[in-house]
Design a protein around this motif. Structure first.
Motif, short mmCIF file in Angstrom:
data_model
loop_
_atom_site.label_atom_id
_atom_site.label_comp_id
_atom_site.label_asym_id
_atom_site.label_seq_id
_atom_site.Cartn_x
_atom_site.Cartn_y
_atom_site.Cartn_z
N LEU A 1 4.68 3.89 9.67
CA LEU A 1 3.89 2.99 8.83
C LEU A 1 2.84 2.29 9.67
O LEU A 1 3.16 1.55 10.60
N GLY A 2 1.57 2.55 9.36
CA GLY A 2 0.48 1.94 10.10
C GLY A 2 -0.52 1.29 9.18
O GLY A 2 -0.28 1.12 7.99
N GLY A 3 -1.68 0.93 9.76
CA GLY A 3 -2.74 0.32 8.96
C GLY A 3 -2.49 -1.16 8.76
O GLY A 3 -2.23 -1.90 9.71
N ALA A 4 -2.55 -1.60 7.51
CA ALA A 4 -2.43 -3.02 7.19
C ALA A 4 -1.04 -3.54 7.48
O ALA A 4 -0.10 -2.77 7.71
N ARG A 5 -0.91 -4.85 7.44
CA ARG A 5 0.37 -5.50 7.70
C ARG A 5 1.44 -4.92 6.78
O ARG A 5 1.27 -4.83 5.57
N PRO A 6 2.61 -4.51 7.33
CA PRO A 6 3.65 -3.90 6.50
C PRO A 6 4.28 -4.93 5.58
O PRO A 6 4.26 -6.14 5.85
N PRO A 7 4.86 -4.49 4.46
CA PRO A 7 5.52 -5.43 3.54
C PRO A 7 6.75 -6.04 4.19
O PRO A 7 7.39 -5.43 5.05
N ASP A 8 7.07 -7.24 3.77
CA ASP A 8 8.22 -7.94 4.35
C ASP A 8 9.53 -7.21 4.04
O ASP A 8 10.48 -7.27 4.82
N ASP A 9 9.57 -6.52 2.90
CA ASP A 9 10.79 -5.83 2.48
C ASP A 9 10.69 -4.34 2.73
O ASP A 9 11.19 -3.53 1.95
N ARG A 10 10.08 -3.95 3.83
CA ARG A 10 9.90 -2.53 4.11
C ARG A 10 11.25 -1.82 4.22
O ARG A 10 12.25 -2.42 4.64
N PRO A 11 11.30 -0.54 3.85
CA PRO A 11 12.58 0.18 3.86
C PRO A 11 13.11 0.39 5.27
O PRO A 11 12.36 0.41 6.25
N ALA A 12 14.41 0.58 5.36
CA ALA A 12 15.08 0.70 6.65
C ALA A 12 14.66 1.96 7.41
O ALA A 12 14.73 1.99 8.64
N ASN A 13 14.22 2.99 6.70
CA ASN A 13 13.83 4.22 7.38
C ASN A 13 12.35 4.23 7.78
O ASN A 13 11.84 5.25 8.23
#
Length: 362
Positions: free
Chosen positions: A164-176
Motif C-alpha cells: 500500500l503506497g501513495g496517500a496516507r493509509p486508512p487508520d483501519d487498514r487490513p492486517a494483510n
C-alpha cells in the motif's frame, strides 16, 4: 549503441512483451502515461530525449515532476531494478506459487515496479489496463500493489499480501496490507511498515542529532537512481539521496514520515504539483487569480482545491475548471473543489502563501 525507447501503449500483456523486447535488445524503456493528451506525450518524448543514447546498464527512465511541474526522467539501472525486486520479494516472502497483479498506472514506479519485480523473479504476472474492482476481485493473483483509494473499493481478504503506497493509509487498514514508503528515485518502496528493506540505509538529518525529533529523510541503497535523464545526480558524493520529506524515528525503531516539505498534493496515490494546475487555470475567462492547494479528504487522502478570485460577478463552476485543466493534464489533476476568495495571500515578492484563506467561501 543502446537507446531510450518509448512504450506508448496501454497496460497489458503487449506492454510487458514490449518491455522484454527492449531489454533483450540492450535498450532502456520509458513508459508514456496514456492519460496525457497527445501534445503532452509528445513534449515528454522530447524532454526525455527518446531515441537518444543511454548508458550501458540503464534499464528504465521513469518520468516524475519537479517543484515547477516540469518532467524529470529518473534513470534506473538493471542492477537497481534487480536490487529492488529482490529486497521486496525477501521482505514479503514471495513464494513459487505467488502471482502478482499490476493494476496501477505503469507510467508510475508504483505500478511499473510490480511488472519489473515479476519479470526479475520469474513470478506469475497479470496486468490490467486500469484499476477495475470487478477484474481485481476476479483475478487469481495473490499479491497486489494498491493505493488507499483503490483499497476501499475491493475486499482485501482476497489477497495474501497488499503493498500500500501513495496517500496516507486508512487508520483501519487490513492486517494483510503493508504500508510502503519510497519514490521514483528509490525505484519503488524502500521502507515497509516503517522498517527499511535489506541493504537500505535511512538517516534523519537534524542539528541536534536526536532520534526522536523531526528532520529531513535521506536514503542510501543499491536500488536508487543512477541519475536524472539530463545527467544531474541528486545524490551526495557518498550516495545519500535527500528525499524532501520530513520524518522521525519512533520509539520502536520504525520510521515515521511526517510529510512533504514542499506543496505537493497526493490525491488517490497520484502526485499533483499546484503550479501546473494553476498555470492551466490562469487563462480561464472567469478566473482573475487562482491558487491550488491540497485539502485533506477521507477517501482520496487529499483533494485538489482551486481557490479562485473571479474575473467578474459570475464565478466559474467547478465543472468548467475541471474541463479546462483536463485539456492539458490527466483528469486526476483537475480540482475536485472550488473555493471563492476576494484576494489571495502572497509574499512581498508575489509568491503565493498556501495557508488558510480567511475570507474564502466554499
Amino acid at each position: 549503441m543502446a537507446r531510450l525507447i518509448a512504450i506508448d501503449q496501454p497496460a497489458g500483456p503487449d506492454f510487458v512483451a514490449e518491455l522484454r523486447r527492449i531489454w533483450d535488445a540492450g535498450d532502456a524503456a520509458v513508459p508514456i502515461d496514456q492519460r496525457l493528451p497527445k501534445a503532452a506525450r509528445d513534449e515528454l518524448r522530447r524532454s526525455l530525449r527518446v531515441g537518444d543514447e543511454v548508458e550501458p546498464g540503464d534499464a528504465l527512465v521513469v518520468a516524475t515532476s519537479g517543484s515547477t511541474g516540469a518532467p524529470k526522467g529518473v534513470v534506473l539501472t538493471h542492477d537497481a531494478v534487480a536490487a529492488s525486486a529482490e529486497a521486496t520479494s525477501r521482505r514479503i516472502g514471495v513464494r513459487p506459487d505467488d502471482h502478482w497483479l499490476a493494476c496501477l498506472p505503469l507510467a508510475h514506479v508504483g505500478g511499473l515496479s510490480v511488472v519489473t519485480r515479476a519479470l526479475h523473479t520469474g513470478a506469475k504476472l497479470t496486468v490490467l489496463a486500469a484499476f477495475d474492482p470487478d477484474r481485481v476481485m476476479a483475478s487469481e493473483a495473490t499479491l497486489v500493489s494498491l493505493v488507499a483509494t483503490a483499497l476501499q473499493r475491493i475486499d482485501p481478504t482476497r489477497f495474501r499480501a497488499i503493498l500500500l503506497g501513495g496517500a496516507r493509509p486508512p487508520d483501519d487498514r487490513p492486517a494483510n496490507s503493508i504500508t510502503t514508503y519510497g519514490m521514483t528515485e528509490t525505484g519503488s518502496g524502500v521502507v515497509y511498515d516503517g522498517v527499511p528493506l535489506d541493504n537500505v540505509e535511512i538517516r534523519i538529518t537534524d542539528a541536534r542529532h536526536r532520534r526522536d525529533v523531526d528532520g529531513d529523510i535521506e536514503i542510501r541503497g543499491p536500488m536508487l537512481l543512477r541519475s536524472y535523464r539530463d545527467g544531474s545526480d541528486p545524490k551526495s558524493a557518498d550516495g545519500w539521496l535527500a528525499t524532501g520529506d520530513v520524518g522521525r524515528w519512533l520509539p520502536d525503531g520504525r520510521l515515521h514520515v511526517v510529510g512533504r516539505r514542499g506543496d505537493m498534493i497526493i490525491t488517490g496515490g497520484e502526485n499533483v504539483w499546484p503550479e501546473a494546475v494553476e498555470a492551466a487555470l490562469a487563462d480561464h475567462r472567469l478566473v482573475h487569480d487562482v491558487m491550488v492547494r491540497g485539502v485533506d479528504d477521507p477517501e482520496w487522502g487529499q483533494i485538489v482545491d482551486a481557490v479562485v478570485v473571479p474575473a467578474g460577478p459570475t464565478p466559474p463552476t467547478l465543472q468548467s475548471l475541471r474541463d479546462h485543466v483536463k485539456q492539458r493534464h490527466p483528469a486526476f489533476m483537475a480540482p475536485r473543489r472550488i473555493t471563492l476568495a476576494s484576494d489571495l495571500p502572497r509574499t512581498n515578492l508575489g509568491k503565493l502563501r498556501r495557508g488558510p484563506i480567511a475570507d474564502a467561501s466554499a
